[in-house]
Design an enzyme around this catalytic site. Structure first.
Site, PDB file in Angstrom:
ATOM      1  N   HIS A  18       0.838  -1.203   0.000  1.00 10.21           N
ATOM      2  CA  HIS A  18       0.000   0.000   0.000  1.00 10.21           C
ATOM      3  C   HIS A  18       0.876   1.258   0.000  1.00 10.21           C
ATOM      4  O   HIS A  18       0.633   2.205  -0.748  1.00 10.21           O
ATOM      5  CB  HIS A  18      -0.893   0.019   1.256  1.00 10.21           C
ATOM      6  CG  HIS A  18      -2.187  -0.703   1.099  1.00 10.21           C
ATOM      7  ND1 HIS A  18      -2.271  -2.042   0.812  1.00 10.21           N
ATOM      8  CD2 HIS A  18      -3.478  -0.263   1.215  1.00 10.21           C
ATOM      9  CE1 HIS A  18      -3.542  -2.405   0.759  1.00 10.21           C
ATOM     10  NE2 HIS A  18      -4.305  -1.344   0.996  1.00 10.21           N
TER      11      HIS A  18
ATOM     12  N   HIS B 242       0.995  -4.051   9.168  1.00 10.25           N
ATOM     13  CA  HIS B 242       2.427  -3.840   8.922  1.00 10.25           C
ATOM     14  C   HIS B 242       3.117  -3.297  10.165  1.00 10.25           C
ATOM     15  O   HIS B 242       2.500  -2.615  10.993  1.00 10.25           O
ATOM     16  CB  HIS B 242       2.648  -2.852   7.769  1.00 10.25           C
ATOM     17  CG  HIS B 242       2.320  -3.418   6.418  1.00 10.25           C
ATOM     18  ND1 HIS B 242       3.127  -4.308   5.756  1.00 10.25           N
ATOM     19  CD2 HIS B 242       1.250  -3.207   5.602  1.00 10.25           C
ATOM     20  CE1 HIS B 242       2.587  -4.623   4.590  1.00 10.25           C
ATOM     21  NE2 HIS B 242       1.433  -3.974   4.481  1.00 10.25           N
TER      22      HIS B 242
END
Length: 317
Positions: A167, A221
């Protein structure tokens, strides 16, 4: 270079020619897309995850604040829309074509690098425990203490793709390229001290940064993942932009390299044609020897009409 000559190169007049010239670049983009597709379906490296390591991998399994399908919209379609708006004002197919080509190269090269590293590293996500053991009951090898996951294989496979953040890298690749593009178009480094221009340039980077923050907030993450992803995206977008455009602080930073090359070639051809016409006039003038006053009159007439052909010159004698 004068900006008012941009309207000579439109999609209708020069689009097909420019696209044919860069046909191999578009083919390479297709190859990159295929490679990235393969990287997304192969199994990543399953690194050792011991029972003691699960302490830092027990974060909740949440949905994405920014879904996967929204990233291409923000990183690709939004910059393309702005590039298209600029084309309607300037009508410069070189700027339009090279900006889109550079943007797509930026995103796809970043995607291939990011996904290749993901598959090679295989770092577990912060929510790996709940991906591995959806019922909350850990199962480990009695000797090595390595995990023995009982969850869905697709979810587990995605759990081994934490480093770096896709992303983030995609967002900084597309929006980073847009920041470069805007800085050249609004001449942010024109040395006039208009700080408001910097706000326009920083806004796409702020959007990319907030997408990166959401990845940490969603526990998909670690912070190292998003920092590395951001650096990858910014680095690749910088290389791709400078491949097609001068630096924004350059006096010609508002246009692509190809546009100025076309102007230079056009000016050179015009100069060569003008020189050739002048040389032809001089040669015709000196080839008629003056014999008497009447001939001098004819020579003057010839000099005033340099477009006479050979038969007209013969009659003057």
């Amino acid at each position: 270079m004068p900006e008012d000559r941009l309207n000579r190169h439109t999609i209708r007049s020069h689009g097909a020619k420019v696209a044919r010239t860069h046909m191999h670049d578009w083919l390479i983009l297709l190859v990159l897309a295929i490679i990235d597709g393969i990287l997304n379906v192969i199994e990543p490296f399953h690194r050792f995850v011991g029972e003691g390591m699960m302490t830092d991998l027990r974060y909740p399994l949440k949905d994405n604040t920014i879904p996967f399908w929204a990233v291409p919209i923000v990183a690709i379609l939004l910059p393309i829309a702005i590039i298209l708006v600029y084309y309607f004002f300037r009508k410069d197919v070189y700027d339009f074509h090279h900006a889109i080509l550079g943007l797509l190269f930026s995103v796809l090269i970043t995607a291939v690098i990011t996904d290749a590293i993901k598959d090679g590293v295989g770092r577990p996500r912060p929510d790996f425990f709940w991906r591995c053991f959806p019922d909350g009951k850990g199962v480990f090898d009695p000797v090595t203490k390595d995990v023995r996951c009982t969850g869905d294989k697709t979810v587990i496979r995605e759990g081994h793709k934490s480093f770096p953040s896709g992303h983030t890298s995609w967002s900084f690749a597309g929006l980073g390229f847009l920041a470069w593009y805007l800085s050249g178009k609004i001449k942010v480094f024109d040395r006039r001290g208009h700080v408001a221009k910097l706000c326009i340039v920083f806004f796409p980077l702020l959007v990319a940064a907030m997408i990166a923050v959401s990845r940490v907030d969603d526990y998909w993450h670690h912070w190292q993942d998003v920092c590395t992803g951001g650096l990858i995206g910014l680095a690749i977008s910088s290389f791709c932009y400078l491949q097609f455009f001068p630096p924004p602080y350059d006096k010609d930073g508002w246009g692509p390299h190809a546009y100025f090359q076309v102007l230079a070639n056009t000016s050179s051809n015009n100069s060569d044609n003008f020189y050739a016409q002048q040389t032809e006039v001089q040669i015709v003038s000196v080839c008629i020897p003056p014999h008497h006053d009447g001939d001098n009159v004819q020579i003057n007439r010839l000099d005033s009409n340099p477009t006479l052909d050979g038969s007209q010159i013969a009659r003057l004698h």
